[in-house]
Design an enzyme around this catalytic site. Structure first.
Site, PDB file in Angstrom:
ATOM      1  N   LYS A 207       0.851  -1.192   0.000  1.00 55.58           N
ATOM      2  CA  LYS A 207       0.000   0.000   0.000  1.00 55.58           C
ATOM      3  C   LYS A 207       0.882   1.236   0.000  1.00 55.58           C
ATOM      4  CE  LYS A 207      -4.195   1.290  -0.411  1.00 55.58           C
ATOM      5  NZ  LYS A 207      -4.947   0.859  -1.584  1.00 55.58           N
ATOM      6  N   SER A 413      -8.574  -0.859  -5.342  1.00 54.60           N
ATOM      7  CA  SER A 413      -8.840  -0.415  -3.975  1.00 54.60           C
ATOM      8  C   SER A 413     -10.347  -0.268  -3.763  1.00 54.60           C
ATOM      9  CB  SER A 413      -8.086   0.886  -3.681  1.00 54.60           C
ATOM     10  OG  SER A 413      -7.015   0.649  -2.802  1.00 54.60           O
TER      11      SER A 413
END
Length: 624
Positions: A207, A413
């Site tokens: 991330k 996402s």
């Protein structure tokens, strides 16, 4: 008594006069606007007649970015742009307009050739380019010639030009096929010099959205992930162009040494280099091209000098601004989810948790809509807004209406969060998806203020009250936020595991915020099939057991005020008056906006919990 009666009578006359005065002003203002607009339209020197010229070349002028949904524009602004024939600052071209124009022109006897005018084409994901290229190839089955004409070609423009029968470039032009890259600026040292404290809360090895604020370079994990999907993306670009031009893959990926050698052989001329490499068919001046077109379709008294029908005019003919109402019957509803995901109400071009959920609910309550295709083109955003939308997907399924997702350039996402519960997920081979991870971030300035001699002090009723950018964050508060981020990540994993028939452990192995290209996503079980929007529509109809159906776009119903302006300005594609953003109730969001107001994507996020699921690398694919 007389005084009261007089006062009442006076108030009545004042009220009547006020109403009459308002009506008078409104009437004359409307007349004034109509007159001004008429003057503008008469003064315009452009031929406003919408027509298709006999035996003409259709000029496919693509100015702006290719999109699946246009960003909403204020109705008055849109009207004056069209009246004065002006382009907006960041123009957009609808993919479905292009494909419908080419499909009709293929069968239209008035159109004898197609000219690709790509000089104004800006951003487009590879899947969008592929959709247009397939429409061009389908047009060519009519036997009508296709010409690509430009002074130069960018990498994006050349992808479409390669599908023409004749690719012409000006002798002063150039083509550079340099590939794709993902380079970012890193602010860690600058933030340290400014004595700004960065508070990061995240889950996921890959991330990388927050890395620019806590590192001086890209992490090895982020490099590994980005290199994999960028390489796959570039391989697909090369394969498509090589196939269209019938050339070997060796025409790409020259080292700088090889490039310099070929460049010397071309006499240091970029246009000659492109010709010798087989990227263009001929180098021709504008006048030479004009003469060739005159021989093909005939001379005309216009700016081009030969008979043409513009893309804009042709599109107006086959896609009128005031389409007929759709008759009753079985339909597959298409709900577009394009842009960053934000909480609340949003105009077209951005995904709103409330507004997009309402479109899904509108489809659920429409008895004619038997199945829904959710077309997703989003890098993610607010976790809470993503969950609101996902809940409406579940409601559709509970109502017995199948839901199929069609992933566009990216559905990562939060974009994957809203997709995962669909009955079936389609992705393009080049779709960027996955990025299953969560983060929270904000900055405080206590050290910066201390350096300037400014202190913050006061009292509060609880440990949580008084959170401010001017004060530091206690370890206990940091622990509280980190735990909430971890909880949200666990929920994300569970949602994917339940919807994709996987274990949480298996999802975690391919999650951790890692980005996957469509072909890899299929291999890892994140999507069901590779295919485009049409494939998704057919699958939805099959799941609903429909033999005959009509695909329709589900759009927000206009308010009475918006309907008035739509009819007044004569436009069908008018949405809301510009949305006025309210202040967020989240202290975390206030901190984030204050700290990052120069970084557009990060500053626009508005999750009330300050927790986001966003794929920052997704923007790379449309950057060239």
């Amino acid at each position: 008594m007389v005084q009261k009666s007089t006062s009442w009578t006076k108030a009545l006359f004042v009220g009547i006069w006020t109403a009459l005065n308002f009506c008078r002003k409104l009437f004359f203002n409307v007349i004034f606007i109509v007159i001004i607009v008429g003057i503008f339209m008469v003064a315009s020197k452009e031929d406003q007649t919408v027509k298709v010229t006999q035996n003409s070349a259709l000029v496919l002028t693509l100015n702006g970015s290719l999109v699946i949904e246009k960003t909403a524009i204020d109705p008055a602004e849109l009207f004056f742009q069209q009246a004065l024939n002006e382009e907006p600052e960041d123009p957009e071209v609808l993919i479905r307009d292009i494909t419908s124009v080419l499909d009709n022109a293929k069968q239209d006897k008035r159109i004898t050739a197609l000219i690709l005018d790509l000089q104004g084409l800006r951003r487009a994901g590879l899947n969008k380019l592929r959709t247009v290229a397939e429409a061009i190839d389908d047009f060519k089955t009519s036997g009508k010639p296709v010409y690509a004409i430009a002074d130069y070609y960018t990498q994006t423009q050349y992808y479409l030009a390669a599908h023409a029968d004749h690719v012409y470039m000006n002798p002063v032009g150039a083509i550079m096929l340099e590939g794709y890259a993902n380079y970012q600026m890193y602010y860690k040292r600058a933030l340290e010099k400014l004595k700004i404290t960065t508070h990061i809360f995240r889950v996921g090895t890959y991330k990388s959205a927050v890395e620019p604020y806590i590192r001086e370079d890209m992490s090895p994990a982020a490099k590994e992930s980005n290199q994999r999907w960028l390489d796959a993306y570039w391989e697909q670009y090369k394969a498509d162009v090589a196939s269209a031009r019938n050339m070997p893959l060796s025409n790409f990926d020259d080292s700088l040494a090889q490039l310099n050698e070929k460049f010397e052989q071309a006499g240091g001329d970029m246009a000659t280099y492109a010709l010798q490499n087989g990227w263009v068919d001929a180098l021709k001046t504008r006048e030479e091209i004009r003469q060739e077109m005159v021989e093909l379709v005939g001379e005309a008294d216009n700016k081009a000098g030969f008979k043409i029908t513009s893309f804009r005019n042709y599109n107006s003919v086959i896609n009128p601004s005031l389409p007929m109402p759709t008759p009753h019957g079985d339909k597959v509803g298409i709900v577009v989810a394009k842009g960053i995901i934000l909480d609340g109400e949003r105009n077209a071009g951005t995904i709103g948790g409330n507004s997009t959920a309402r479109l899904l609910r509108q489809a659920r309550l429409d008895n004619d809509v038997k199945a829904v295709v959710l077309q997703v083109d989003s890098p993610g955003g607010s976790a809470s807004a993503s969950e609101i939308i996902r809940q409406e997907v579940l409601n559709l399924k509970a109502a017995g209406k199948p839901v199929v997702v069609s992933m566009d350039t990216y559905a990562a996402s939060g974009g994957y969060w809203i997709s995962t519960d669909a009955d079936k997920i389609f992705a393009s081979p080049s779709t960027i998806t996955g990025s299953i991870g969560v983060f929270g971030m904000f900055m405080t300035y206590e050290n910066s203020l201390d350096y300037l001699g400014i202190n913050t002090d006061g009292v509060a009723t609880t440990d949580m009250a008084g959170l401010s950018t001017a004060r530091g964050l206690s370890p206990q508060y940091s622990q509280f936020i980190q735990r909430s981020v971890e909880s949200k990540y666990s929920k994300f994993l569970s949602i994917v595991a339940n919807s994709r028939d996987m274990t949480v452990e298996d999802v975690d192995k391919i999650a951790q915020g890692r980005v996957w290209i469509g072909t890899d996503a299929l291999e890892h079980g994140l999507v069901d099939e590779l295919g485009d929007l049409n494939a998704a529509i057919d699958a939805a109809a099959e799941l609903a057991e429909l033999e005959t159906f009509k695909p329709v776009y589900v759009q927000r119903k206009l308010s009475p005020k918006e309907q008035f302006w739509k009819e007044f300005f004569g436009q069908a594609l008018v949405y809301a008056v510009k949305f006025q953003f309210g202040d967020s109730q989240s202290p975390f969001m206030g901190l984030l906006k204050t700290a990052l107001n120069d970084i557009d994507i990060m500053a626009s996020l508005n999750d009330p919990n300050g927790i986001y699921t966003l794929c920052m690398p997704c923007n790379v694919v449309e950057a060239r």
